[in-house]
Each structure stands twice: as structure tokens, then as C-alpha cells.
Design a protein around this motif. Structure first.
Motif, short mmCIF file in Angstrom:
data_model
loop_
_atom_site.label_atom_id
_atom_site.label_comp_id
_atom_site.label_asym_id
_atom_site.label_seq_id
_atom_site.Cartn_x
_atom_site.Cartn_y
_atom_site.Cartn_z
N ALA A 2 43.15 12.93 52.32
CA ALA A 2 42.69 11.07 51.63
C ALA A 2 42.11 11.09 50.79
CB ALA A 2 43.64 10.14 52.37
N ALA A 3 40.78 11.41 52.22
CA ALA A 3 39.49 10.82 51.69
C ALA A 3 38.68 11.78 51.08
CB ALA A 3 38.79 10.54 52.97
N CYS A 14 40.23 11.71 46.97
CA CYS A 14 40.03 11.05 46.84
C CYS A 14 39.07 11.52 45.38
CB CYS A 14 39.51 9.55 47.43
SG CYS A 14 39.62 7.95 46.50
N CYS A 53 46.16 8.83 48.05
CA CYS A 53 45.73 9.15 49.61
C CYS A 53 47.04 8.46 49.94
CB CYS A 53 44.21 8.03 49.28
SG CYS A 53 45.09 6.02 48.87
N PHE A 71 47.88 3.85 54.07
CA PHE A 71 46.93 3.59 52.19
C PHE A 71 47.74 3.04 51.60
CE2 PHE A 71 43.91 7.11 53.90
CZ PHE A 71 43.00 6.18 54.05
N ILE A 88 37.03 6.59 49.91
CA ILE A 88 37.70 5.77 51.52
C ILE A 88 36.45 6.77 52.47
CG2 ILE A 88 39.12 7.17 53.02
CD1 ILE A 88 41.04 7.89 50.52
#
Length: 65
Positions: free
Chosen positions: A51-52, A55, A16, A24, A60
Motif C-alpha cells: 500500500a505504501a 500510494c 491503500c 486503511f 503512507i
């Protein structure tokens, strides 16, 4: 967009932070995610979504406004 993180799920991979370093960070002592911006500006939202998605612990959550 509203971003939340589940610190208990976080495995400290850091993906992230690489994807969205403005949003983050990681704690120095254990690498757990730190949310810097829970409502990122429009220009940062694509990186937050990435990023989510990447992960490995699914720690996230992104809610679209």
C-alpha cells in the motif's frame, strides 16, 4: 512496524484500502485515508508495504521496528 499517514498529502485514490483494507479506510466526505491500525500484525505487514509503495501521493510512511 509503525505506520503513519499524511492526510494533507492524500489524494483519495483508495489504492491503500484495496491493498490493505484491515489497516486503511477512507473518509466518506472526501476520500482521505484513515489509518485503522498503526501497528499491524505480522500477517498484514506485506500488504501495508505494498500500500505504501503504490500510494500515488506517497502519503503512507512505514517504519520497520
Amino acid at each position: 512496524m509503525k505506520v503513519t499517514v499524511d492526510e494533507d498529502k492524500c489524494c483519495g485514490a483508495g489504492s491503500c484500502v484495496l491493498a490493505a483494507p484491515e489497516v486503511f479506510d477512507q473518509r466518506d466526505e472526501d476520500g482521505v485515508v484513515v489509518l485503522l491500525d498503526a501497528e499491524p500484525a505480522a500477517g498484514r505487514q506485506p500488504a501495508v508495504r505494498e500500500a505504501a509503495a503504490i500510494c500515488p501521493a506517497s502519503a503512507i510512511t512505514v517504519r520497520e521496528s
